[in-house]
Design an enzyme around this catalytic site. Structure first.
Site: not given
Ligand code: PAF
Length: 280
Positions: A36-37
């Protein structure tokens, strides 16, 4: 990648990047980075000439009985990802750098901060907006990137940015999911194998609500009931909230017409997970 641990060092590095005519993107994180990051880093690299990430497990956004001390910390692995994704700067301050002795100024977005996670975690959003305001001031980014998974968080940050006229464009990137639908989160690392299997029910619940909405149902109470039926299949999951709200005000809506966000928070074992989806 330049690693900065002091406010003065980060300010100077960001100033230099801006002076060379580059637009600057910031990805505020608490570390334990995952895909996600990585998606936020890629979005920032596409949009901005220089990219800074911050890693700071922010004590003021954790309640007294929450997981601050055991929050996953993996600086070396995080640095590998940041380098791989082409980050130019990492700001990784110690707590006393951000909250020196005698610190007593907080930023609170009234109203919004008491809704959804703010209702279940009193003081949480005050900690988030305080640290994000400080990061915006230190780095002075043109763009800041947040994940849609934390829908209430980005609503609060967008409101703060508007209210304080902060010259930062808040960008929101889509949720990244595991193959079984579980939204990626640093806290997924807490899940036992059996909790990990149970956790998929959160996204299945949201999908059922979306399916019911696509079939034409608009009454929030009916949509939520459809979600409850799915959740009942997993007794290991303890619901905190399941709500249909306006994505900007976070106020409950009676119908899903117009803008509507379905937001869920639930404990799987001892781990509190959140997820959401926009009904279109
Ligand atoms: O989403 C997070 O990881 C945190 O809440 C944030 C925005 C980095 C503030 O500490």
């Amino acid at each position: 990648m330049q690693i900065l641990t002091t406010v003065a060092g980060m300010r100077a590095a960001a100033r230099q990047a801006r002076a060379s005519g580059k637009s600057l993107g910031l990805i505020p994180t608490m570390g334990a980075l995952h895909e996600g990051h990585a998606s936020l880093l890629r979005a920032a690299a596409q949009k901005c000439g220089a990219v800074a990430a911050s890693i700071f497990v922010n004590p003021t956004q954790f309640g007294p009985s929450e997981d601050f001390s055991r929050y996953p910390r993996s600086l070396e692995r995080d640095c590998e990802m940041l380098r791989r994704e082409g980050a130019d700067f990492l700001f990784a301050p110690l707590p006393e750098e951000i909250y020196p002795k005698g610190f007593s100024t907080y930023v609170t977005v009234e109203g919004l901060s008491e809704r959804l996670d703010g209702r279940s975690r009193p003081g949480h959003f005050r900690g988030v907006t305080t640290v994000v305001a400080k990061l915006f001031d230190i780095v002075q980014p043109d763009f800041a990137f947040f994940g849609q998974k934390d829908a209430a968080q980005h609503a609060v940050i967008r409101q703060m940015t508007r209210d304080l006229n902060l010259p930062v464009n808040v960008m929101v990137c889509p949720i990244v999911r595991e193959p079984d639908g579980l939204a990626m989160s640093s806290r997924n690392a807490y899940l036992s194998p059996s909790d990990r299997r149970s956790a998929a029910i959160l996204s299945q619940c949201l999908q059922e609500i979306e399916r019911t909405h696509r079939q034409g149902e608009r009454a929030s109470s009916k949509l939520i009931s459809a979600g409850y039926q799915i959740l009942q299949r997993e007794p290991a999951v303890r619901l905190d909230y399941l709500e249909i709200v306006d994505p900007d005000t976070l106020l409950a809506k009676d119908t899903s017409s117009g803008q509507a966000l379905v937001a869920i928070a639930a404990f799987v074992g001892n781990t509190r997970l959140i997820d959401n989806l926009l009904l279109l």
